[in-house]
Design an enzyme around this catalytic site. Structure first.
Site, mmCIF file in Angstrom:
data_model
loop_
_atom_site.group_PDB
_atom_site.id
_atom_site.type_symbol
_atom_site.label_atom_id
_atom_site.label_comp_id
_atom_site.label_asym_id
_atom_site.label_seq_id
_atom_site.Cartn_x
_atom_site.Cartn_y
_atom_site.Cartn_z
ATOM 1 N N PHE A 158 -9.203 24.899 13.506
ATOM 2 C CA PHE A 158 -9.543 24.561 12.027
ATOM 3 C C PHE A 158 -10.949 23.978 12.571
ATOM 4 O O PHE A 158 -11.618 23.587 13.416
ATOM 5 C CB PHE A 158 -8.971 23.310 11.468
ATOM 6 C CG PHE A 158 -9.711 23.026 10.177
ATOM 7 C CD1 PHE A 158 -9.084 23.524 8.877
ATOM 8 C CD2 PHE A 158 -10.559 21.905 10.144
ATOM 9 C CE1 PHE A 158 -9.757 23.080 7.811
ATOM 10 C CE2 PHE A 158 -11.095 21.465 8.812
ATOM 11 C CZ PHE A 158 -10.659 22.065 7.921
ATOM 12 N N ASP A 161 -9.968 -6.008 3.209
ATOM 13 C CA ASP A 161 -8.688 -6.610 2.511
ATOM 14 C C ASP A 161 -8.506 -8.246 2.924
ATOM 15 O O ASP A 161 -7.562 -8.822 2.166
ATOM 16 C CB ASP A 161 -7.535 -6.101 3.595
ATOM 17 C CG ASP A 161 -6.762 -4.763 2.998
ATOM 18 O OD1 ASP A 161 -7.299 -4.533 1.896
ATOM 19 O OD2 ASP A 161 -6.237 -3.994 3.747
ATOM 20 N N ASP A 213 -0.441 24.579 15.914
ATOM 21 C CA ASP A 213 -1.203 23.487 15.137
ATOM 22 C C ASP A 213 -0.681 22.329 15.398
ATOM 23 O O ASP A 213 0.454 21.863 15.015
ATOM 24 C CB ASP A 213 -1.139 23.914 13.719
ATOM 25 C CG ASP A 213 -2.057 22.840 12.902
ATOM 26 O OD1 ASP A 213 -2.432 21.996 13.585
ATOM 27 O OD2 ASP A 213 -2.261 23.395 11.645
ATOM 28 N N ARG A 220 -12.865 26.271 7.447
ATOM 29 C CA ARG A 220 -11.872 25.265 6.579
ATOM 30 C C ARG A 220 -10.459 26.103 6.696
ATOM 31 O O ARG A 220 -9.782 26.225 5.735
ATOM 32 C CB ARG A 220 -12.475 25.303 5.102
ATOM 33 C CG ARG A 220 -13.485 24.215 5.203
ATOM 34 C CD ARG A 220 -13.978 24.007 3.742
ATOM 35 N NE ARG A 220 -14.484 25.165 3.126
ATOM 36 C CZ ARG A 220 -14.818 25.612 2.110
ATOM 37 N NH1 ARG A 220 -14.156 25.042 1.234
ATOM 38 N NH2 ARG A 220 -15.299 26.817 1.637
ATOM 39 N N ASP A 274 0.871 -1.099 -0.077
ATOM 40 C CA ASP A 274 -0.135 0.047 -0.060
ATOM 41 C C ASP A 274 0.831 1.256 0.003
ATOM 42 O O ASP A 274 2.054 1.174 0.785
ATOM 43 C CB ASP A 274 -0.717 0.092 1.187
ATOM 44 C CG ASP A 274 -1.868 -0.759 1.077
ATOM 45 O OD1 ASP A 274 -2.554 -0.984 -0.206
ATOM 46 O OD2 ASP A 274 -2.395 -1.544 2.046
#
Lengths: 540, 687
Positions: free
Chosen positions: B390, B526, B356, B395, B319
């Site tokens: 946020f 999976d 943040d 946004r 992946d």
């Protein structure tokens, strides 16, 4: 020209001749076994024998066909000898004794051509031509068929069919062995080989035996059979009159086993796979030729037991090639060779007849050895071992192991018992290390279906007739069954694609590995026995 | 399909360090110390039981040989005969010891696992409420309640609630993980401890078959079955043993013929020296140690067969997210807009992100620090600013500081001029994510967030290519993005916009062509692909379905582990092959030692073969026997550790191993036997 220069010229000519026919002949053999059309004469045979030539067999059926065909061959040959007195061209030689008839029947059906009889006094022309010569053709064709079946195992994908034994056998005889043998029988007559239905001619009041030699001589070499029409085999001037016939005979006994590597490469779709086998065979053949030649040239009595018209090189070249191909024809007395030279010839046989080996048998034997070598190599590169896109798992290793085990088992047991039997000392010309060499050589020759004799040993008592007969049969058919089983499980597998992680089997690394495996297996198995025979002789 | 891990976010440094550790080429050694030999001694003695010996044909022959020699030595006692008998028994003992040491290491691990199994009491939900039952009496389908501080009584899926769970008992990782109902993080393992909240778990395995039980059985080697390659090798070793048995048995009549009959003791000594005792003795230890190496890397395989298959892998499906890339988009570039200077943009971007805590935010600060030399920590003045988090409505997030309101956010949240819009569009087209930075509404520029390929991946894929393994990257990204990342990471191929069915189809297609495929996965969707793959590694964080479907579970939930698993699988086979080659190559020297000793009396010329100039026939034979026994002990550490494996192509590997173990195997015993003979010669009665 000195003897050495003449010898080198012969080797050069031989290799050149083999090189010329290698590609066309090898590819022709490949076409013989892949073609879908049947010749008229073949159709007639299939119709008579009620064979459907387009149906294919599973490995078990194929193996049963080989065994059944061979068993009938032995029975027929045995009866032919036992009732010889009723047949034409028997020259009042009478019927053959049961022990000798059994031994001879097994010997010719197994492509061994070990001869415990003296042809000139025991067999008439009918048994020779209808019995022995027929087996010289079909036993060679059986070897070809089994080899081709194994190659199909590698080539085919998820099938349980290996081909049709009867078709493979018929084609081998009609399309390969008969035409080549026919041409070379005429060539041999041209060199002076005798072809006569008379029992003999009187020369200066002495009776000299003759026979239809040339027709049998060609297939004797071509089919790696080796059974002489006359007792002295290719040392006899009627079988092998001069150095040209000598060279032609050596060429004949090498041509099919050598060219089969090309057939193999063509059939598996990668010619290099064939070249690499050829290189292993060639290197070991050349190495042993050097050993034998050198040993004989430096012996105490270099020419003892050799024909002056061939000299040392001609004798060494023949001896090396005949023991390397499971032919067993001889043009000199191997018993008279030096310890090293005779031991070298014996070692050639003990390599398991794969350098290049007999017709078909050489190819399948070296492929079995490649399976074992690739198994170990595969582990060493950290992947489940594979060869030619087929995984080598439990079944494959077991089949390969059984095939390899058969020969040393029957050889060592047979020779071991013979060595301590009270009657053995009386059968030997020599005591001590040379006597043991004579015993070992006899059983090595039988177990490997070579058929050459060291001589110096009288093998006509019941023990030798029976035990050598059993050795020849087991040494031939146990590996054949195992090889066909191997072919069956290979054919059933899905082909693994070649990736960057695949160990290549076309380079010098693989060649070294394979040659090493052949030498190592033979050395580890037989060194203790050889130490008391040829090694003790050679170190004197 | 997801590869989200719920592991607490590691700092990039931590991850890099961890990654670098995984990058070590050599599959690291399990430690071996001589103390283990002593500890395993009682177990080794128990293995003298002939029923145990029968399982190993080579060592069984040695066992029978030792018995035979002992009987004859008692009948004809001398220093030589007794010494040979003792050393033959020691050969058997050393083989037992090798196996016992390998098993002992597993046992130690099993013991620590067992401690986690301390009988948990389960609170089973019944129709009327709940009852307390021992964990061992739970059935599949039972619902149990687990609250903070309690041990989860069995394997299962969370069907209600969310909790932090301490899985250190199994994974060794001390940081707690989150388990919640629904989704791909619902599986819990019996023996782990809930640290917070309350969850309801539906039991999915029977007691005695739980994860921990299987793990214990595995590391103890209790259920160890011979793997396909091991069986094939055993057949080959048996064949060699039969050949040597024949060669030695037939030697006696030849010797009698030659007037030099040999004693049973000497013949048995020769036989034991010739048969492949070295590999025979170490074969099962190699297998156990291979599994052990996996367990040490926190990988649990359901069978040894799966481990072998790992060495055969042709195609690796990885992946993208979390395996090839960090999984979080990171800031990689600042692009000023209008007349803004780069410095102004960098300062604003840094300020907006200082508080943040999201991975993106931290990556912005890091880029400012590493590329533009800004401070990583806020100054006291900067700390006075007010962080604006946020929200889905705005946004954007940012900081209000000293009258400035600095914001960064999605491009659609701002009004952009033509040139800025062009920048934004370009980043999007290249597969990146643009973040616009503005100061009091004025757009300063754009931050490019992109998927960052983990360092060292390109090298790893190159190694895999050298090993003949093709890597295919699987991603949900569009083909353009996927292609860019595939090129950057150096994978051989990629599958873009992949749905679980596509992954399955790809596996089938590869397998149809005869290739072996490995993959990792964790989600329920999976599971079919994991089951279809030849080697399916489920992440421990995944669902029970995924864990059941795969044939391995990675307790660290580290998808790059697959590469190590492949190496361990290969190393396991290489170790067997190398030691077999070594064992057989040893025989040459033994012939040179023993054959002259046996037969120089009847054929003096055979003494020329005594090139080691060994003291006497008796000392020569005894030295060969002693060497044969000691070499087993010397090679135990190698068997446990595995031979060194360096990823390279098959030919290079074979050449190297043939040189070391083939040629080395020929030379070593000449030196070894010669040395031992010097010492043996000092024993009175010999030499």
């Amino acid at each position: 020209m000195s003897s050495t220069a003449a010898g080198l010229a012969q080797v050069g000519l031989l290799i050149a001749a083999l090189a010329v026919v290698y590609r066309p002949f090898g590819d022709y053999v490949a076409r013989v076994y892949t073609g879908t059309k049947h010749m008229k004469v073949e159709r007639a045979i299939y119709r008579t024998a009620r064979i459907d030539p387009d149906s294919e067999q599973r490995w078990g059926t194929y193996a049963l066909a080989v065994l059944g065909f061979s068993f009938v061959g032995v029975a027929f040959l045995y009866l032919l000898q036992r009732f010889q007195s009723l047949l034409p061209f028997d020259f009042d030689r009478g019927s053959v004794t049961p022990g000798m008839a059994f031994n001879t029947a097994v010997s010719f059906v197994t492509n061994t051509n070990w001869q415990s009889y003296v042809p000139e006094t025991v067999l008439g022309h009918t048994v020779q031509m209808v019995g022995l010569t027929v087996q010289n053709f079909v036993s060679a064709a059986v070897g070809l068929a089994v080899a081709v079946a194994l190659v199909r195992g590698f080539v085919r994908d998820r099938t349980d069919r290996l081909g049709n034994f009867w078709v493979d056998m018929t084609r081998g005889v009609i399309r390969i062995l008969l035409p080549v043998a026919f041409v070379f029988a005429i060539v041999l007559v041209a060199t002076g080989v005798v072809m006569s239905l008379k029992s003999g001619v009187s020369v200066d009041g002495q009776e000299v035996a003759t026979a239809p030699v040339a027709s049998q001589e060609a297939i004797k070499e071509l089919g790696t059979n080796g059974g002489g029409v006359l007792n002295a085999n290719s040392a006899h001037p009627f079988e092998n009159p001069n150095s040209w016939s000598n060279l032609i005979e050596i060429f004949l006994l090498l041509v099919i086993p050598v060219s089969l590597t090309r057939t193999f490469g063509t059939l598996v779709g990668n010619r290099k796979q064939g070249y690499v086998l050829l290189s292993v065979m060639g290197v070991l053949w050349a190495l042993m030729l050097t050993v034998i030649w050198w040993a004989e040239a430096n012996g105490i009595r270099p020419l003892e037991g050799k024909e002056l018209r061939f000299g040392i090189p001609g004798s060494a070249l023949f001896a090396n090639s005949t023991t390397d191909t499971s032919t067993g024809a001889v043009n000199a007395m191997h018993d008279s060779f030096t310890g090293l030279g005779g031991g070298g010839a014996m070692l050639n046989i003990l390599f398991g007849e794969m350098t290049p080996g007999g017709v078909g048998t050489g190819l399948y034997s070296i492929l079995v050895m490649a399976v074992i070598a690739m198994f170990l190599a595969g582990l060493m590169v950290g992947r489940t071992p594979e060869y030619l896109g087929k995984k080598l798992g439990k079944r494959e290793v077991t089949a390969a192991a059984v095939s390899i085990l058969a020969m040393p088992t029957v050889l060592l047991i047979g020779a071991g018992i013979a060595a301590i039997l009270p009657g053995t000392q009386a059968a030997l010309n020599n005591p001590g290390e040379h006597g043991l060499s004579e015993i070992l050589y006899a059983y090595a020759s039988a177990a490997n279906n070579n058929g050459s004799a060291f001589a110096g040993i009288t093998v006509t008592n019941d023990w030798f007739q029976a035990s050598l007969g059993v050795c020849m049969a087991l040494g031939r058919f146990v590996p054949i069954i195992a090889v066909l089983c191997l072919a069956g499980s290979l054919a059933a597998q899905k082909k693994v694609p070649e990736t960057a992680g695949t160990l290549p089997t076309t380079g010098p690394l693989f060649a070294t590995l394979l040659a090493g495996a052949i030498v190592l297996v033979a050395a580890l198995t037989f060194v203790p026995a050889l130490a008391l025979g040829p090694i003790a002789e050679a170190l004197l | 399909m997801t590869t989200t891990t719920d592991r607490p976010q590691r700092t990039p440094d931590e991850v890099r360090e961890r990654h670098a550790r995984n990058l070590g080429h050599q599959v690291a050694a399990g430690l071996f110390n001589p103390e283990q030999l002593l500890k395993s001694f009682p177990d080794a003695l128990r293995k003298f039981d002939p029923r145990h010996q029968l399982r190993n044909p080579v060592m069984f022959v040695v066992w029978v040989g030792s018995l035979l020699v002992t009987v004859f030595a008692v009948g004809d006692p001398s220093v030589f005969t007794i010494a040979v008998a003792v050393w033959l028994w020691l050969t058997v003992l050393f083989a037992n010891l090798a196996e016992a040491v390998a098993e002992g290491r597993g046992k130690a691990q099993a013991d620590s696992l067992r401690k986690t199994k301390k009988d948990a009491v389960a609170r089973r939900l019944t129709e009327g409420g709940e009852e307390r039952v021992p964990g061992t009496e739970l059935h599949v389908g039972d619902l149990v309640v687990v609250e903070a501080g309690e041990v989860i009584p069995g394997d299962g899926d969370v069907v209600e609630g969310i909790a932090t769970v301490d899985e250190s008992a199994i994974t060794g990782e001390s940081a707690p993980v989150i388990r919640e109902s629904g989704g791909d993080r619902s599986a819990v393992t019996g023996g782990t401890t809930a640290l917070s909240d309350r969850i309801v778990v539906k039991i999915t395995t029977k007691p005695g078959e739980s994860f921990v039980d299987r793990m214990i059985a595995l590391v103890e080697g209790a259920q160890r079955q011979k793997t396909p390659n091991e069986i094939a090798l055993t057949i080959l070793l048996s064949t060699l043993t039969i050949i040597f048995l024949l060669a030695v048995v037939a030697l006696q009549p030849f010797a009698i013929f030659s007037g030099g009959e040999q004693s049973v003791i000497v013949l048995t000594a020769l036989l034991v020296c010739l048969i492949p005792t070295t590999i025979g003795a170490l074969l099962s230890a190699i297998g156990i140690a291979g599994m052990d190496r996996l367990v040490q890397r926190n990988v649990l395989a359901t069978s040894g067969k799966a481990v072998e298959a790992a060495g055969d892998i042709d195609t690796l499906l990885l992946d993208k997210t979390g395996t090839i890339t960090w999984g979080n988009r990171q800031a990689t570039e600042f692009i000023p807009a209008g007349g803004t200077t780069i410095d102004a943009l960098v300062d604003a971007a840094r300020l907006s992100s200082l508080a943040d805590g999201t991975p993106e935010g931290r990556s912005v600060v890091e880029l400012c620090v590493t590329r533009y030399g800004r401070a990583a920590e806020p100054t006291d003045q900067e700390k006075t600013g007010e962080f604006v988090p946020f929200t889905a409505q705005t946004r954007m997030s940012g900081i209000d500081l000293g009258g400035r309101s600095i914001r960064k956010g999605a491009a659609s949240a701002f009004t952009l001029d033509q040139s800025t819009k062009a920048i934004v569009d370009e980043i999007s087209a290249e597969g990146g994510t643009p973040l616009v930075v503005a100061d009091n509404g004025t757009v300063l520029g754009v931050i490019r967030l992109s998927d960052v390929v983990k360092p060292g991946m390109r090298e790893r894929f190159a190694e895999l290519r050298a090993m003949g393994i093709r890597t295919v990257m699987v991603t949900g990204d569009n083909p353009l993005t996927a292609k860019a990342i595939a090129a950057e990471a150096g994978v051989d191929d990629f599958l873009a916009e992949a749905k679980p069915e596509d992954k399955m189809a790809l596996i089938r297609k590869e397998q149809e062509g005869g290739k072996l495929v490995a993959m990792t996965g964790d989600g329920t969707n999976d599971a079919p692909a994991l089951a279809q793959a030849d080697v399916g590694v489920a992440m421990n964080t995944g669902t029970s379905a995924a864990k059941e479907a795969g044939n391995m579970v990675d307790l660290d939930s580290d998808p790059t582990k697959l590469i190590e698993i492949v190496e361990i699988g290969k190393q396991l086979l290489i170790t067997r092959g190398a030691l077999t080659t070594f064992s057989v190559a040893n025989d040459l020297a033994k012939y040179f030692a023993i054959l002259p000793a046996m037969f120089a009396a009847i054929y003096p010329q055979l003494d020329k073969l005594n090139i080691m100039a060994l003291g006497s026939p008796q000392s020569a034979i005894l030295s060969a026997v002693i060497f044969n026994a000691l070499v087993i002990v010397v090679l135990i550490p190698l068997a446990l550790r595995g031979v060194r494996y360096k990823p390279s192509n098959a030919s290079a590997l074979l050449r190297r191993n043939l040189l070391i173990y083939g040629l080395g195997g020929i030379v070593t015993p000449f030196a070894g036997i010669w040395l031992i003979d010097l010492l043996v010669g000092l024993i009175p009665g010999i030499g």
